[in-house]
Design a protein around this motif. Structure first.
Motif, PDB file in Angstrom:
ATOM      1  N   ILE A   1      15.833  -6.347   0.482  1.00 26.89           N
ATOM      2  CA  ILE A   1      15.666  -5.254  -0.242  1.00 26.89           C
ATOM      3  C   ILE A   1      14.180  -4.547   0.251  1.00 26.89           C
ATOM      4  N   PRO A   2      14.333  -3.266   0.406  1.00 30.60           N
ATOM      5  CA  PRO A   2      13.127  -2.508   0.775  1.00 30.60           C
ATOM      6  C   PRO A   2      12.234  -2.065  -0.303  1.00 30.60           C
ATOM      7  N   VAL A   3      11.176  -2.299  -0.086  1.00 32.21           N
ATOM      8  CA  VAL A   3      10.129  -1.984  -1.263  1.00 32.21           C
ATOM      9  C   VAL A   3       8.867  -0.952  -1.020  1.00 32.21           C
ATOM     10  N   SER A   4       9.068   0.239  -1.264  1.00 35.59           N
ATOM     11  CA  SER A   4       8.064   1.298  -0.729  1.00 35.59           C
ATOM     12  C   SER A   4       6.801   1.278  -1.720  1.00 35.59           C
ATOM     13  N   GLY A   5       5.587   1.345  -1.100  1.00 36.58           N
ATOM     14  CA  GLY A   5       4.389   1.380  -2.135  1.00 36.58           C
ATOM     15  C   GLY A   5       4.073   2.877  -2.393  1.00 36.58           C
ATOM     16  N   PRO A   6       3.114   2.956  -3.508  1.00 32.69           N
ATOM     17  CA  PRO A   6       2.529   1.891  -3.691  1.00 32.69           C
ATOM     18  C   PRO A   6       3.221   1.052  -4.745  1.00 32.69           C
ATOM     19  N   ALA A   7       3.083  -0.497  -4.551  1.00 32.60           N
ATOM     20  CA  ALA A   7       3.946  -1.454  -5.488  1.00 32.60           C
ATOM     21  C   ALA A   7       3.037  -2.429  -5.498  1.00 32.60           C
ATOM     22  N   ARG A   8       3.234  -3.461  -6.914  1.00 36.48           N
ATOM     23  CA  ARG A   8       2.627  -4.522  -7.053  1.00 36.48           C
ATOM     24  C   ARG A   8       3.530  -5.502  -7.286  1.00 36.48           C
TER      25      ARG A   8
ATOM     26  N   ASP B   1       0.856  -1.214   0.082  1.00 35.89           N
ATOM     27  CA  ASP B   1      -0.158  -0.049  -0.051  1.00 35.89           C
ATOM     28  C   ASP B   1       1.085   1.213  -0.022  1.00 35.89           C
ATOM     29  N   ASN B   2       0.101   2.447  -0.396  1.00 35.64           N
ATOM     30  CA  ASN B   2       0.825   3.571  -0.376  1.00 35.64           C
ATOM     31  C   ASN B   2       1.193   3.945   1.089  1.00 35.64           C
ATOM     32  N   HIS B   3       2.697   4.550   0.922  1.00 33.15           N
ATOM     33  CA  HIS B   3       3.274   4.913   2.271  1.00 33.15           C
ATOM     34  C   HIS B   3       3.723   3.831   3.384  1.00 33.15           C
ATOM     35  N   ARG B   4       3.736   2.630   2.606  1.00 32.47           N
ATOM     36  CA  ARG B   4       4.244   1.520   3.480  1.00 32.47           C
ATOM     37  C   ARG B   4       5.513   0.834   2.878  1.00 32.47           C
ATOM     38  N   THR B   5       6.184   0.476   3.598  1.00 33.30           N
ATOM     39  CA  THR B   5       7.477  -0.346   3.186  1.00 33.30           C
ATOM     40  C   THR B   5       7.310  -1.849   3.736  1.00 33.30           C
ATOM     41  N   MET B   6       7.841  -2.580   2.534  1.00 30.00           N
ATOM     42  CA  MET B   6       7.935  -4.037   2.568  1.00 30.00           C
ATOM     43  C   MET B   6       9.436  -4.350   2.682  1.00 30.00           C
ATOM     44  N   TYR B   7       9.908  -5.372   3.197  1.00 30.05           N
ATOM     45  CA  TYR B   7      11.142  -5.929   2.980  1.00 30.05           C
ATOM     46  C   TYR B   7      11.326  -7.196   2.452  1.00 30.05           C
ATOM     47  N   LEU B   8      11.957  -7.239   1.221  1.00 36.98           N
ATOM     48  CA  LEU B   8      12.256  -8.764   0.748  1.00 36.98           C
ATOM     49  C   LEU B   8      13.466  -9.289   0.999  1.00 36.98           C
ATOM     50  N   GLN B   9      13.465 -10.339   1.706  1.00 36.78           N
ATOM     51  CA  GLN B   9      14.489 -11.086   2.132  1.00 36.78           C
ATOM     52  C   GLN B   9      15.178 -11.643   0.845  1.00 36.78           C
ATOM     53  N   THR B  10      16.684 -11.380   0.641  1.00 38.05           N
ATOM     54  CA  THR B  10      17.374 -11.784  -0.322  1.00 38.05           C
ATOM     55  C   THR B  10      17.645 -13.537  -0.148  1.00 38.05           C
ATOM     56  N   ALA B  11      18.422 -13.898  -1.000  1.00 36.20           N
ATOM     57  CA  ALA B  11      18.614 -15.304  -0.877  1.00 36.20           C
ATOM     58  C   ALA B  11      19.084 -15.876   0.594  1.00 36.20           C
ATOM     59  N   ILE B  12      18.654 -16.970   0.887  1.00 32.48           N
ATOM     60  CA  ILE B  12      19.083 -17.413   2.387  1.00 32.48           C
ATOM     61  C   ILE B  12      20.599 -17.488   2.449  1.00 32.48           C
ATOM     62  N   GLY B  13      20.937 -17.010   3.483  1.00 35.28           N
ATOM     63  CA  GLY B  13      22.555 -16.945   3.816  1.00 35.28           C
ATOM     64  C   GLY B  13      23.161 -15.674   3.229  1.00 35.28           C
ATOM     65  N   ALA B  14      22.432 -14.909   2.283  1.00 36.81           N
ATOM     66  CA  ALA B  14      22.993 -13.756   1.805  1.00 36.81           C
ATOM     67  C   ALA B  14      23.085 -12.520   2.777  1.00 36.81           C
TER      68      ALA B  14
END
Length: 122
Positions: free
Chosen positions: A109-116, A92-105
């Motif tokens: 990666i922060p992803v700020s909304g709006p995003a799909r 959603d707008n004004h939210r940030t989600m963090y995608l974890q990179t490969a296990i062990g890395a």
């Protein structure tokens, strides 16, 4: 004009009887059919010009001539989101989600909304 008169009016003699037959409306109809046929031939020639250079692509109910670049990113995303094995995550707008990179890395990666985000599990 005289030639047109002869073309559209035909005189038929049957024994003692003479008939004048007006075929002008039939000729008009035939000329219209000829125009349509010529337009169809031109369209087929144009289609022949495209063959080898481009192809017809169908994405859902949309048809384009060309390559995938003929579709917008939104159209491609919408179609992929409908597919089995694909999961969509919405940030959603004004939210940030963090995608974890490969296990062990050890990073994310922060992803700020709006995003799909599409996750393809195939």
């Amino acid at each position: 004009m005289a030639e047109e008169q002869r073309e559209s009016n035909k005189k038929v003699i049957l024994g003692d009887y003479a008939l004048d037959i007006d075929v002008s409306s039939a000729l008009t109809g035939l000329k219209a059919v000829k125009r349509c046929a010529n337009e169809a031939v031109q369209a087929m020639e144009k289609l022949d010009d495209y063959s080898g250079k481009a192809s017809f692509l169908q994405l859902g109910d949309m048809i384009r001539i060309g390559s995938l670049e003929a579709f917008s990113t939104e159209e491609l995303h919408e179609e992929l989101a409908k597919r089995e094995g694909v999961q969509e995550v919405i940030v959603d707008n004004h939210r940030t989600m963090y995608l974890q990179t490969a296990i062990g890395a050890g990073g994310s990666i922060p992803v700020s909304g709006p995003a799909r985000i599409l996750i393809n599990k195939d």
